[in-house]
Write an enzyme that holds these catalytic residues in place. Structure first.
Site, PDB file in Angstrom:
ATOM      1  N   GLU A 123       0.826  -1.211   0.000  1.00 63.73           N
ATOM      2  CA  GLU A 123       0.000   0.000   0.000  1.00 63.73           C
ATOM      3  C   GLU A 123       0.864   1.268   0.000  1.00 63.73           C
ATOM      4  O   GLU A 123       0.799   2.079   0.922  1.00 63.73           O
ATOM      5  CB  GLU A 123      -0.893   0.008   1.246  1.00 63.73           C
ATOM      6  CG  GLU A 123      -1.769  -1.208   1.384  1.00 63.73           C
ATOM      7  CD  GLU A 123      -2.521  -1.291   2.718  1.00 63.73           C
ATOM      8  OE1 GLU A 123      -3.470  -2.070   2.799  1.00 63.73           O
ATOM      9  OE2 GLU A 123      -2.124  -0.568   3.676  1.00 63.73           O
ATOM     10  N   PRO A 124       1.694   1.452  -1.009  1.00 60.98           N
ATOM     11  CA  PRO A 124       2.570   2.628  -1.001  1.00 60.98           C
ATOM     12  C   PRO A 124       1.811   3.914  -1.314  1.00 60.98           C
ATOM     13  O   PRO A 124       0.979   3.946  -2.220  1.00 60.98           O
ATOM     14  CB  PRO A 124       3.566   2.323  -2.134  1.00 60.98           C
ATOM     15  CG  PRO A 124       2.790   1.454  -3.073  1.00 60.98           C
ATOM     16  CD  PRO A 124       1.845   0.646  -2.232  1.00 60.98           C
TER      17      PRO A 124
ATOM     18  N   TYR B  63       4.445  17.674  12.341  1.00 62.16           N
ATOM     19  CA  TYR B  63       5.466  16.658  12.668  1.00 62.16           C
ATOM     20  C   TYR B  63       6.880  17.226  12.693  1.00 62.16           C
ATOM     21  O   TYR B  63       7.835  16.445  12.670  1.00 62.16           O
ATOM     22  CB  TYR B  63       5.472  15.532  11.619  1.00 62.16           C
ATOM     23  CG  TYR B  63       4.145  15.018  11.152  1.00 62.16           C
ATOM     24  CD1 TYR B  63       3.335  14.231  11.982  1.00 62.16           C
ATOM     25  CD2 TYR B  63       3.693  15.285   9.866  1.00 62.16           C
ATOM     26  CE1 TYR B  63       2.131  13.741  11.523  1.00 62.16           C
ATOM     27  CE2 TYR B  63       2.489  14.790   9.409  1.00 62.16           C
ATOM     28  CZ  TYR B  63       1.705  14.022  10.240  1.00 62.16           C
ATOM     29  OH  TYR B  63       0.522  13.536   9.788  1.00 62.16           O
TER      30      TYR B  63
ATOM     31  N   CYS C 245      -2.359  32.611  11.623  1.00 59.84           N
ATOM     32  CA  CYS C 245      -2.142  33.139  12.979  1.00 59.84           C
ATOM     33  C   CYS C 245      -1.819  32.032  13.976  1.00 59.84           C
ATOM     34  O   CYS C 245      -2.599  31.759  14.902  1.00 59.84           O
ATOM     35  CB  CYS C 245      -3.363  33.930  13.404  1.00 59.84           C
ATOM     36  SG  CYS C 245      -3.584  35.340  12.329  1.00 59.84           S
TER      37      CYS C 245
ATOM     38  N   ARG D  17       3.351   7.587  -0.004  1.00 59.08           N
ATOM     39  CA  ARG D  17       4.426   8.579  -0.077  1.00 59.08           C
ATOM     40  C   ARG D  17       5.478   8.224  -1.138  1.00 59.08           C
ATOM     41  O   ARG D  17       5.967   9.104  -1.834  1.00 59.08           O
ATOM     42  CB  ARG D  17       5.100   8.658   1.296  1.00 59.08           C
ATOM     43  CG  ARG D  17       6.113   9.754   1.433  1.00 59.08           C
ATOM     44  CD  ARG D  17       6.863   9.642   2.759  1.00 59.08           C
ATOM     45  NE  ARG D  17       6.033   9.274   3.865  1.00 59.08           N
ATOM     46  CZ  ARG D  17       5.527  10.124   4.753  1.00 59.08           C
ATOM     47  NH1 ARG D  17       5.780  11.410   4.650  1.00 59.08           N
ATOM     48  NH2 ARG D  17       4.788   9.692   5.749  1.00 59.08           N
TER      49      ARG D  17
HETATM   50  N1  LLP Z   1      -1.551   1.749   4.572  1.00 63.24           N
HETATM   51  C1  LLP Z   1      -2.047   2.165   5.748  1.00 63.24           C
HETATM   52  C2  LLP Z   1      -2.918   1.269   6.504  1.00 63.24           C
HETATM   53  C3  LLP Z   1      -1.723   3.435   6.245  1.00 63.24           C
HETATM   54  O1  LLP Z   1      -2.206   3.833   7.420  1.00 63.24           O
HETATM   55  C4  LLP Z   1      -0.872   4.274   5.492  1.00 63.24           C
HETATM   56  C5  LLP Z   1      -0.521   5.614   5.985  1.00 63.24           C
HETATM   57  C6  LLP Z   1      -0.395   3.810   4.256  1.00 63.24           C
HETATM   58  C7  LLP Z   1      -0.749   2.536   3.829  1.00 63.24           C
HETATM   59  C8  LLP Z   1       0.484   4.636   3.360  1.00 63.24           C
HETATM   60  O2  LLP Z   1       1.684   4.931   3.946  1.00 63.24           O
HETATM   61  P1  LLP Z   1       2.861   5.569   3.046  1.00 63.24           P
HETATM   62  O3  LLP Z   1       3.253   4.568   2.012  1.00 63.24           O
HETATM   63  O4  LLP Z   1       2.320   6.784   2.410  1.00 63.24           O
HETATM   64  O5  LLP Z   1       3.939   5.859   3.987  1.00 63.24           O
HETATM   65  N2  LLP Z   1       0.410  12.358   7.378  1.00 63.24           N
HETATM   66  C9  LLP Z   1       1.667  11.684   7.660  1.00 63.24           C
HETATM   67  C10 LLP Z   1       1.651  10.248   7.194  1.00 63.24           C
HETATM   68  C11 LLP Z   1       0.523   9.450   7.776  1.00 63.24           C
HETATM   69  C12 LLP Z   1       0.440   8.067   7.199  1.00 63.24           C
HETATM   70  C13 LLP Z   1      -0.835   7.415   7.563  1.00 63.24           C
HETATM   71  N3  LLP Z   1      -0.980   6.096   7.055  1.00 63.24           N
HETATM   72  C14 LLP Z   1       2.799  12.483   7.022  1.00 63.24           C
HETATM   73  O6  LLP Z   1       2.542  13.531   6.432  1.00 63.24           O
HETATM   74  O7  LLP Z   1       3.965  12.082   7.121  1.00 63.24           O
END
Ligand code: LLP
Length: 423
Positions: A273-274, A316, A352, A276
């Protein structure tokens, strides 16, 4: 990959000068490179090809319809976490039979919507959710395909706000309960156990957590099979890291090297599930400097983009490279620390809140009111996390494809800010 690059002293997205887009569409402005999205998806498809995985692009990272269509056309499926995201995927014309649905608080309506869409599987996060899916499947007249989302108690060594696979996090069910939960599913003919799911956190820059997770997952699948369960899917979630600073992000092949051998050994299907990894470096946020000032011994660049656009630094303390669109000093490979011809400054937004900043004490070339600034690596968890706080309309999004570009979301208007309200 060089989809955002400097050429003749100015920033380009593919073949289009970023300054041209900023002039035409105004700022703050999200700009995405189509080829960046596609090449990162292909990198994963190629690295894992041997085990023919289902790649479920994580809609939460960037769910613009046009991006979803682009992903769908390139053979990606989708990971959703709400009825709204499933609706987006449906509107993008995707085949929902390859969609996976995670999330700790799925409502009855969302479960019903997903069952009717005949999704590949729910990533189930509690025993109570299993009961709810069973009851609603009976009502809808179908069988609920479920994967147990297990908490493997692995430290992904990421920000404490984005760690998900450690004991005590709200996600999933304790891995020790896998057999008991699987037995419950087996006894219930309204449910079918398709596999197990784990998502460790985000972003994860080391392969160690995946190496541990795939081993633990394989052990569980083997145990369940020995007990007569037909468990065929291991979904390892998302979390693959990217380069925000220099080149710290591992390649897809690096992750594949620790995951693929175990998948082959136990002979199961793999889902990923990519989010980012695909979207992060495929997008930037462009802002314009409204004012500069020197106060309290500091130089401030105050720009029109703020935390209502990109909330990651405020939320963050995330690092994003920041550099002018037409810089007086070429952007170095490493933007941290002292840079010749540059001066330390804070890049802040107009909201603000003191946490409304993009960079603190960052060495930057001299800039003036009216100059455009680029926030790099903003394609994931950028526009999707934007808000209307301070009554700020959401910004426009542009998708560049070679020398062509199109508006894939127009800028919100003041009228739209109040459209749902009663005076
Ligand atoms: N699968 C599940 C169950 C997830 O909760 C997430 C991300 C992903 C896949 C995708 O993860 P990725 O491949 O994008 O790392 N808002 C935060 C990141 C929160 C991620 C939440 N879940 C940020 O801006 O760093």
């Amino acid at each position: 990959m060089n989809t955002f690059h400097y050429q003749n002293g100015e920033l380009f997205c593919e073949d289009v000068p970023v300054s041209q887009l900023a002039e035409e569409f105004g700022t703050p402005l999200w700009i995405y490179s189509k080829s960046a999205f596609l090449s990162r998806l292909k990198e994963i498809q190629d690295a894992f090809a041997e085990v023919d995985p289902v790649i479920c692009y994580s809609v939460k990272a960037n769910g613009n319809l046009s991006i979803l269509k682009t992903m769908n056309d390139a053979g990606s499926s989708f990971d959703v976490v709400s009825g709204g995201e499933l609706f987006r995927v449906q509107q993008a014309g995707a085949d929902t039979s390859r969609v996976v649905f995670a999330g700790v608080g799925k409502t009855d309506d969302e479960i019903r919507q997903a069952l009717k869409a005949d999704i590949l599987m729910f990533d189930v996060e509690s025993e109570a959710e299993l009961d709810a899916i069973a009851a609603i499947a009976e009502e809808v007249g179908c069988v609920g395909r479920v994967a147990l989302r297990l908490n493997p108690d692995i430290d992904a060594k990421t920000h404490h706000k984005t760690t998900t696979g450690k004991k005590g996090n709200k996600f999933g069910m304790d891995i020790e309960r896998a057999t008991e939960l699987a037995d419950k599913v087996l006894k219930d003919d309204r449910l079918e156990l398709t596999g197990i799911h784990m998502h460790l956190g985000s972003p994860i820059l080391s392969t160690d957590p995946y190496a541990k997770a795939v081993k633990k997952g394989a052990e569980v699948i083997t145990q369940l099979r020995e007990k007569g369960h037909n468990t065929n899917w291991l979904n390892l979630g998302g979390g693959f890291g990217i380069s925000y600073k220099t080149d710290e992000g591992p390649s897809a092949q690096t992750y594949a090297d620790v995951i693929v051998p175990t998948i082959k050994e136990i002979g199961c299907r793999l889902a990923l599930e990519p989010g980012r990894f695909i979207a992060g470096n495929a997008g930037v946020l462009i802002s314009q400097i409204v004012f500069t000032k020197r106060e309290g011994g500091k130089l401030f660049y105050i720009q029109d983009g703020g935390m209502t656009d990109l909330v990651r630094p405020a939320m963050y303390d995330s690092y994003h490279r920041v550099w002018p669109v037409k810089p007086a000093v070429p952007m170095p490979f490493d933007c941290e620390g002292e840079i010749e011809g540059c001066e330390p400054a804070d890049v802040v937004g107009p909201v603000c809140e003191s946490c409304d900043y993009f960079a603190k004490d960052r060495y930057l070339p001299p800039m003036e009111r009216g100059d455009h600034l680029c926030m790099f690596s903003a394609g994931a968890y950028g526009s999707v996390m934007s808000s209307n706080y301070n009554a700020r309309p959401r910004s426009a999004e542009i998708l560049v494809d070679g020398s062509n570009y199109q508006v894939i979301r127009r800028r919100e208007t003041y009228e739209e800010l109040i459209a749902l309200e009663q005076p």
